[in-house]
Scaffold this motif. Structure first.
Motif, PDB file in Angstrom:
ATOM      1  N   GLY A  70       0.834  -1.210   0.000  1.00 53.53           N
ATOM      2  CA  GLY A  70       0.000   0.000   0.000  1.00 53.53           C
ATOM      3  C   GLY A  70       0.863   1.254   0.000  1.00 53.53           C
ATOM      4  N   GLY A  95      -0.290   4.909  -0.965  1.00 54.79           N
ATOM      5  CA  GLY A  95      -1.291   5.633  -0.175  1.00 54.79           C
ATOM      6  C   GLY A  95      -0.680   6.702   0.720  1.00 54.79           C
ATOM      7  N   ASP A  97       2.159  -1.854  -4.503  1.00 58.01           N
ATOM      8  CA  ASP A  97       0.790  -1.325  -4.520  1.00 58.01           C
ATOM      9  C   ASP A  97       0.064  -1.900  -5.729  1.00 58.01           C
ATOM     10  N   GLU A 108      -1.689  -0.104  -7.505  1.00 59.12           N
ATOM     11  CA  GLU A 108      -1.514   0.982  -8.471  1.00 59.12           C
ATOM     12  C   GLU A 108      -0.024   1.082  -8.806  1.00 59.12           C
ATOM     13  N   ILE A 137      -2.266  -7.608  -3.462  1.00 58.24           N
ATOM     14  CA  ILE A 137      -1.836  -8.414  -2.307  1.00 58.24           C
ATOM     15  C   ILE A 137      -2.782  -9.570  -2.002  1.00 58.24           C
ATOM     16  N   ASN A 162       0.712  -2.844   5.257  1.00 55.01           N
ATOM     17  CA  ASN A 162       0.043  -1.548   5.422  1.00 55.01           C
ATOM     18  C   ASN A 162      -1.160  -1.367   4.494  1.00 55.01           C
ATOM     19  N   ALA A 191      -4.610  -1.548   2.622  1.00 57.63           N
ATOM     20  CA  ALA A 191      -5.951  -1.922   3.066  1.00 57.63           C
ATOM     21  C   ALA A 191      -6.995  -1.232   2.207  1.00 57.63           C
ATOM     22  N   MET A 192      -8.139  -1.873   2.127  1.00 54.16           N
ATOM     23  CA  MET A 192      -9.297  -1.234   1.497  1.00 54.16           C
ATOM     24  C   MET A 192     -10.105  -0.599   2.617  1.00 54.16           C
ATOM     25  N   LYS A 199     -14.847   4.101   0.708  1.00 51.56           N
ATOM     26  CA  LYS A 199     -15.149   5.515   0.895  1.00 51.56           C
ATOM     27  C   LYS A 199     -16.666   5.704   0.933  1.00 51.56           C
ATOM     28  N   VAL A 243      -8.604  -8.774   0.910  1.00 47.75           N
ATOM     29  CA  VAL A 243      -7.478  -7.839   0.763  1.00 47.75           C
ATOM     30  C   VAL A 243      -6.867  -7.513   2.139  1.00 47.75           C
ATOM     31  N   SER A 291      -5.878  -0.364  13.353  1.00 44.99           N
ATOM     32  CA  SER A 291      -6.511   0.957  13.456  1.00 44.99           C
ATOM     33  C   SER A 291      -7.191   1.012  14.823  1.00 44.99           C
ATOM     34  N   LYS A 296      -9.364  -5.033  10.865  1.00 45.21           N
ATOM     35  CA  LYS A 296      -8.317  -4.411  11.689  1.00 45.21           C
ATOM     36  C   LYS A 296      -8.163  -5.145  13.029  1.00 45.21           C
ATOM     37  N   PRO A 334      -2.628   2.950  14.197  1.00 42.25           N
ATOM     38  CA  PRO A 334      -2.745   4.407  14.067  1.00 42.25           C
ATOM     39  C   PRO A 334      -4.151   4.900  14.402  1.00 42.25           C
ATOM     40  N   GLY A 335      -4.186   6.134  14.895  1.00 42.30           N
ATOM     41  CA  GLY A 335      -5.457   6.852  14.977  1.00 42.30           C
ATOM     42  C   GLY A 335      -5.618   7.655  13.696  1.00 42.30           C
ATOM     43  N   GLY A 336      -6.620   8.501  13.635  1.00 40.21           N
ATOM     44  CA  GLY A 336      -6.929   9.241  12.413  1.00 40.21           C
ATOM     45  C   GLY A 336      -5.843  10.241  12.032  1.00 40.21           C
ATOM     46  N   VAL A 337      -5.396  10.144  10.788  1.00 43.09           N
ATOM     47  CA  VAL A 337      -4.351  11.035  10.290  1.00 43.09           C
ATOM     48  C   VAL A 337      -5.005  12.116   9.432  1.00 43.09           C
TER      49      VAL A 337
END
Ligand SMILES: NC(=O)c1ccc[n+]([C@@H]2O[C@H](COP(=O)([O-])OP(=O)(O)OC[C@H]3O[C@@H](n4cnc5c(N)ncnc54)[C@H](O)[C@@H]3O)[C@@H](O)[C@H]2O)c1
Length: 275
Positions: free
Chosen positions: A21, A24, A45, A47, A72, A98, A100-101, A104, A131, A160, A190, A216-219
């Motif tokens: 990933g 990202g 990735d 992409e 992956i 790292n 992940a989907m 959105k 994934v 997360s 997670k 991680p928390g929200g970035v």
């Protein structure tokens, strides 16, 4: 005799670190961090174009890296990626699971599918677990042999806060807009990352291979003011994270700074899960 500096423990000099990933928000930051610490980032990735661009950016700093396009969740592609790394460098020192989907649910993606639990599509459930969890399984499996043969290695599974606690769905509601929800698959996958870490850490006992979770928390990534205000109020530190705050924690786990840690979960969430 020169006394070693504690900072030497954070050095990744000559170490090959696979980051999935990598195209990202955080994967990019992790790739630059590995390069800055003297390591060789292998950037995987689904992409291809962005990881090639990233590799060119890193090359400008005079650091070697390897961009690889792979899904992956596809065993053949994962095996081919790991083979390519072994062929090129002959070693794999660390793996950062790292990628992940994270479906959105902003207005741009409205109508793709509902994130409401009652009608969450089983097809989405299957693909997202394939994934988010399957990808970690496949990559960990593929690096296991080279790491065991070398008698060392560091694997980091990225979880997360939503793998530790359920999402507060009130954060995602906007007056006058249709309700939206952080999907069930996110929390389930997670939470699985934490379980996979414990399983593998125990499985690799005595082998020199360490496995830890980074939570991680929200970035902050350009979220709107209303979201930032609501999110920040839920953290003890009163704000969202910056990407380099996650990268610093990642460097600790990847490097010899954390040699007495395995099976652990490093929670970097501004205190979200502590109150
Ligand atoms: N950003 C945050 O606030 C935050 C908070 C907690 C946890 N996390 C976790 O950190 C990790 C990175 O988050 P991010 O914000 O950088 O995510 P991101 O969405 O920006 O990046 C994820 C990357 O994974 C890649 N990817 C998706 N499916 C793939 C597949 N099948 N094969 C290969 N690559 C694939 C995507 O192309 C993308 O480049 C994720 O595991 C996420 O769950 C992020």
């Amino acid at each position: 005799m020169k006394k070693n500096s504690i900072l030497d423990r954070f050095s990744l000099k000559g170490r090959v670190v696979i980051i999935t990933g990598a195209a990202g928000l955080l994967g990019r930051q992790y790739s630059h961090t590995v390069a800055e610490a003297g390591g060789i980032p292998v950037m995987v990735d689904i992409e291809g174009k962005p990881v090639h661009t990233l590799s060119a950016e890193i090359k400008e700093k005079g650091v070697e890296s390897l961009p690889l396009q792979a899904d992956i969740a596809e065993p053949d592609q994962v095996r081919a990626a790991v083979d390519a790394v072994m062929e090129r460098f002959g070693r794999i020192d660390a793996l950062v699971n790292n990628a992940a989907m994270n479906p959105k649910f902003d207005p741009d993606h409205a109508g793709e599918h509902s994130n409401r639990f009652e009608d969450y599509p089983f097809e989405s459930w299957k693909r997202e677990l394939e994934v988010n969890v399957g990808g970690m399984f496949l990559f960990s499996q593929a690096v296991a042999k080279p790491m065991l043969a070398a008698g060392k290695g560091s694997i980091i599974n990225v979880s997360s806060t939503y793998g530790l606690v359920g999402p507060d769905q009130r954060l995602y509601q906007r007056e006058g807009e249709p309700p939206s929800f952080k999907p069930v698959t996110y929390t389930v996958s997670k939470a699985a990352a934490v379980g996979l870490t414990r399983y593998l850490a125990a499985y690799f006992a005595g082998s020199g291979v360490r496995v830890n979770t980074l939570t991680p928390g929200g970035v902050f990534a350009g979220h709107d003011d209303e979201f930032v205000r609501r999110y920040s109020a839920k953290t003890i530190l009163g704000r969202m994270a910056q990407p380099d705050e996650m990268a610093a924690a990642l460097l600790f786990l990847v490097s010899d700074a954390s040699t007495y840690m395995t099976g652990a979960n490093l929670v970097v969430d501004g205190g979200w899960t502590a109150w």
